[in-house]
Motif scaffolding. Sequence first.
Motif, PDB file in Angstrom:
ATOM      1  N   LEU A 124      38.015  47.598  18.575  1.00  0.00           N
ATOM      2  CA  LEU A 124      38.458  46.847  19.748  1.00  0.00           C
ATOM      3  C   LEU A 124      37.618  47.204  20.973  1.00  0.00           C
ATOM      4  N   SER A 125      36.311  47.385  20.753  1.00  0.00           N
ATOM      5  CA  SER A 125      35.425  47.796  21.835  1.00  0.00           C
ATOM      6  C   SER A 125      35.358  46.722  22.910  1.00  0.00           C
ATOM      7  N   SER A 126      35.411  47.139  24.164  1.00  0.00           N
ATOM      8  CA  SER A 126      35.344  46.211  25.291  1.00  0.00           C
ATOM      9  C   SER A 126      34.380  46.752  26.329  1.00  0.00           C
ATOM     10  N   ILE A 127      33.808  45.862  27.128  1.00  0.00           N
ATOM     11  CA  ILE A 127      32.892  46.248  28.196  1.00  0.00           C
ATOM     12  C   ILE A 127      33.707  46.562  29.443  1.00  0.00           C
ATOM     13  N   ILE A 128      33.531  47.758  29.985  1.00  0.00           N
ATOM     14  CA  ILE A 128      34.300  48.132  31.169  1.00  0.00           C
ATOM     15  C   ILE A 128      33.452  48.153  32.427  1.00  0.00           C
ATOM     16  N   GLY A 129      32.128  48.004  32.304  1.00  0.00           N
ATOM     17  CA  GLY A 129      31.329  47.992  33.519  1.00  0.00           C
ATOM     18  C   GLY A 129      29.840  48.011  33.232  1.00  0.00           C
TER      19      GLY A 129
ATOM     20  N   ILE B  94      53.178  30.635  42.155  1.00  0.00           N
ATOM     21  CA  ILE B  94      53.022  30.328  40.731  1.00  0.00           C
ATOM     22  C   ILE B  94      52.733  28.853  40.507  1.00  0.00           C
ATOM     23  N   ASN B  95      53.042  28.000  41.457  1.00  0.00           N
ATOM     24  CA  ASN B  95      52.810  26.567  41.276  1.00  0.00           C
ATOM     25  C   ASN B  95      51.344  26.191  41.455  1.00  0.00           C
ATOM     26  N   SER B  96      50.609  26.993  42.199  1.00  0.00           N
ATOM     27  CA  SER B  96      49.213  26.654  42.458  1.00  0.00           C
ATOM     28  C   SER B  96      48.310  27.043  41.301  1.00  0.00           C
ATOM     29  N   GLY B  97      48.751  28.002  40.497  1.00  0.00           N
ATOM     30  CA  GLY B  97      47.918  28.458  39.394  1.00  0.00           C
ATOM     31  C   GLY B  97      46.671  29.201  39.847  1.00  0.00           C
ATOM     32  N   THR B  98      46.700  29.767  41.045  1.00  0.00           N
ATOM     33  CA  THR B  98      45.535  30.453  41.594  1.00  0.00           C
ATOM     34  C   THR B  98      45.384  31.838  40.982  1.00  0.00           C
ATOM     35  N   ASP B  99      44.145  32.199  40.683  1.00  0.00           N
ATOM     36  CA  ASP B  99      43.849  33.525  40.174  1.00  0.00           C
ATOM     37  C   ASP B  99      42.516  33.963  40.759  1.00  0.00           C
ATOM     38  N   LEU B 100      42.280  35.285  40.820  1.00  0.00           N
ATOM     39  CA  LEU B 100      41.055  35.818  41.406  1.00  0.00           C
ATOM     40  C   LEU B 100      40.313  36.686  40.399  1.00  0.00           C
ATOM     41  N   PHE B 101      38.974  36.713  40.554  1.00  0.00           N
ATOM     42  CA  PHE B 101      38.106  37.550  39.747  1.00  0.00           C
ATOM     43  C   PHE B 101      36.983  38.061  40.638  1.00  0.00           C
ATOM     44  N   LEU B 102      36.424  39.219  40.272  1.00  0.00           N
ATOM     45  CA  LEU B 102      35.306  39.780  41.028  1.00  0.00           C
ATOM     46  C   LEU B 102      33.995  39.557  40.285  1.00  0.00           C
ATOM     47  N   SER B 103      32.939  39.347  41.056  1.00  0.00           N
ATOM     48  CA  SER B 103      31.604  39.210  40.506  1.00  0.00           C
ATOM     49  C   SER B 103      30.624  39.699  41.569  1.00  0.00           C
TER      50      SER B 103
ATOM     51  N   ASN C 240      48.581  48.227  41.787  1.00  0.00           N
ATOM     52  CA  ASN C 240      48.360  48.023  40.354  1.00  0.00           C
ATOM     53  C   ASN C 240      46.957  47.467  40.147  1.00  0.00           C
ATOM     54  N   PHE C 241      46.156  48.137  39.327  1.00  0.00           N
ATOM     55  CA  PHE C 241      44.787  47.717  39.069  1.00  0.00           C
ATOM     56  C   PHE C 241      44.742  46.607  38.023  1.00  0.00           C
ATOM     57  N   SER C 242      43.851  45.637  38.231  1.00  0.00           N
ATOM     58  CA  SER C 242      43.609  44.606  37.224  1.00  0.00           C
ATOM     59  C   SER C 242      42.412  45.034  36.371  1.00  0.00           C
ATOM     60  N   VAL C 243      41.948  44.159  35.495  1.00  0.00           N
ATOM     61  CA  VAL C 243      40.788  44.485  34.664  1.00  0.00           C
ATOM     62  C   VAL C 243      39.488  44.032  35.321  1.00  0.00           C
ATOM     63  N   SER C 244      39.573  43.267  36.409  1.00  0.00           N
ATOM     64  CA  SER C 244      38.378  42.708  37.043  1.00  0.00           C
ATOM     65  C   SER C 244      37.769  43.724  38.009  1.00  0.00           C
ATOM     66  N   LYS C 245      36.508  44.090  37.772  1.00  0.00           N
ATOM     67  CA  LYS C 245      35.830  45.065  38.637  1.00  0.00           C
ATOM     68  C   LYS C 245      34.325  44.859  38.542  1.00  0.00           C
ATOM     69  N   VAL C 246      33.616  45.374  39.538  1.00  0.00           N
ATOM     70  CA  VAL C 246      32.164  45.225  39.582  1.00  0.00           C
ATOM     71  C   VAL C 246      31.599  46.375  40.410  1.00  0.00           C
ATOM     72  N   VAL C 247      30.374  46.814  40.060  1.00  0.00           N
ATOM     73  CA  VAL C 247      29.703  47.895  40.790  1.00  0.00           C
ATOM     74  C   VAL C 247      28.540  47.307  41.578  1.00  0.00           C
ATOM     75  N   ILE C 248      28.489  47.649  42.877  1.00  0.00           N
ATOM     76  CA  ILE C 248      27.425  47.169  43.751  1.00  0.00           C
ATOM     77  C   ILE C 248      26.932  48.344  44.584  1.00  0.00           C
TER      78      ILE C 248
ATOM     79  N   LEU D 257      39.621  44.855  41.598  1.00  0.00           N
ATOM     80  CA  LEU D 257      40.675  43.941  42.036  1.00  0.00           C
ATOM     81  C   LEU D 257      42.033  44.553  41.722  1.00  0.00           C
ATOM     82  N   ALA D 258      42.932  44.505  42.688  1.00  0.00           N
ATOM     83  CA  ALA D 258      44.247  45.124  42.526  1.00  0.00           C
ATOM     84  C   ALA D 258      45.317  44.229  43.138  1.00  0.00           C
TER      85      ALA D 258
END
Length: 386
Positions: A92-97, A254-263, A202-210, A217-218
């Motif tokens: 179940l290997s996943s990329i964390i960064g 919840i009606n807007s269905g909005t979600d955020l992600f980092l890049s 609470n931390f999400s799974v979305s993150k990025v290093v700059i 994202l939390a």
Amino acid sequence: MADNIPFEIQVEIIKRLPVKSLIQFRSVSKTWKHLIDSSDFIAHYSGQQQHLLIRYDDVVCEEKYVSLIDDDTFPQHKLSHTLPQLVNMPKLSSIIGSSHGLLCFYGVIRENCGGYGSVQTSLVVVWNISIRKVVGVVVPKDGDGTFTSLGFGVCRETSDVKILKITHTESMSDVTWQVDVFTLKTRAWRSSYGNLPRKTINFSVSKVVIDGVLYWLAIESSDNRYLIISFDMTSEEFREVSLPDNIAYGFSDINSGTDLFLSKLSESLIVLERIVEANSYIFGVWMMKDGVSKLFTKLYTVNVNTPHASLNFVRGFRKTGEPIIEFFENHDSLSLRPHASLATYEPHSKSVDSIGINGRGFSFFTHPYMETLLLLDQPNSVIYDK
């Protein structure tokens, strides 16, 4: 011929060569090998050409890794990569960064113990794509009732590889935080005594290093508000980055269905605002200005509206600023992992140009990187367990 060129000039020339040439030169001259293998040269070397690594599952669910040169020839020059054995070991290997040309994986190794069940070992694997070298790090076990989040990055001042482990334990009356850091130079874990995030984060799974800073994202649980937690790989301090109210509170609607992600785009933090409209996804692209909290500018909107792309996801950006999108021809069968394609999107003309890579939906991961020599001084496939 090299004897006729002053060594200082040779050094300046060597600094500008690609990794493949440097590895070859190490076997040509003892002087060049000593230079290239030096810790100072390894720490400060960076390739001149940007690459784009793409990870995806092909149509028969086989994992693929392909890199493309991100220049005027894009996407003509494709190079396939074979994962090192150490990367394939964890299940179940996943990329964390990803940071400084290094890719970081996380997974669990299960070893049978005869009739006594099995033993699980959590393992982080850091892979240098350019020199094909890997290093493994065993993640310390946690007790029952704990939740662990992992981050990864490279210190901008020392070029030290660091793995961040955030553990919080919830009880009936309190939440306890524990932050540990593994550094490749010490080859050991240690507790970080810097400031800690608030217990309601609470931390999400979305993150990025700059530029040596990990952005995560939390969600602030007290008011269902998005925010970003940053961790400086040099000072090992946490900070909070507030988002504009019009996107920070999308989580609670919840009606807007909005979600955020980092890049990231070049060396700037990007927040992707995903909105569901008429059974399709629209992405707002927001850029943080000058690292200032709440100072975000909306660059443009990604709205793919063609007969061949009824649903799409933004997976990253080229150095030109064009978004790279994964799109589906038939979103009615998403639960069956439909076929998807990768393409670039031109924000002004809204044109979509295929990259020529097809695979299973939701499997694409993109990572821009420059070639690096980090890990060159490390034993290959070693696993550190301290």
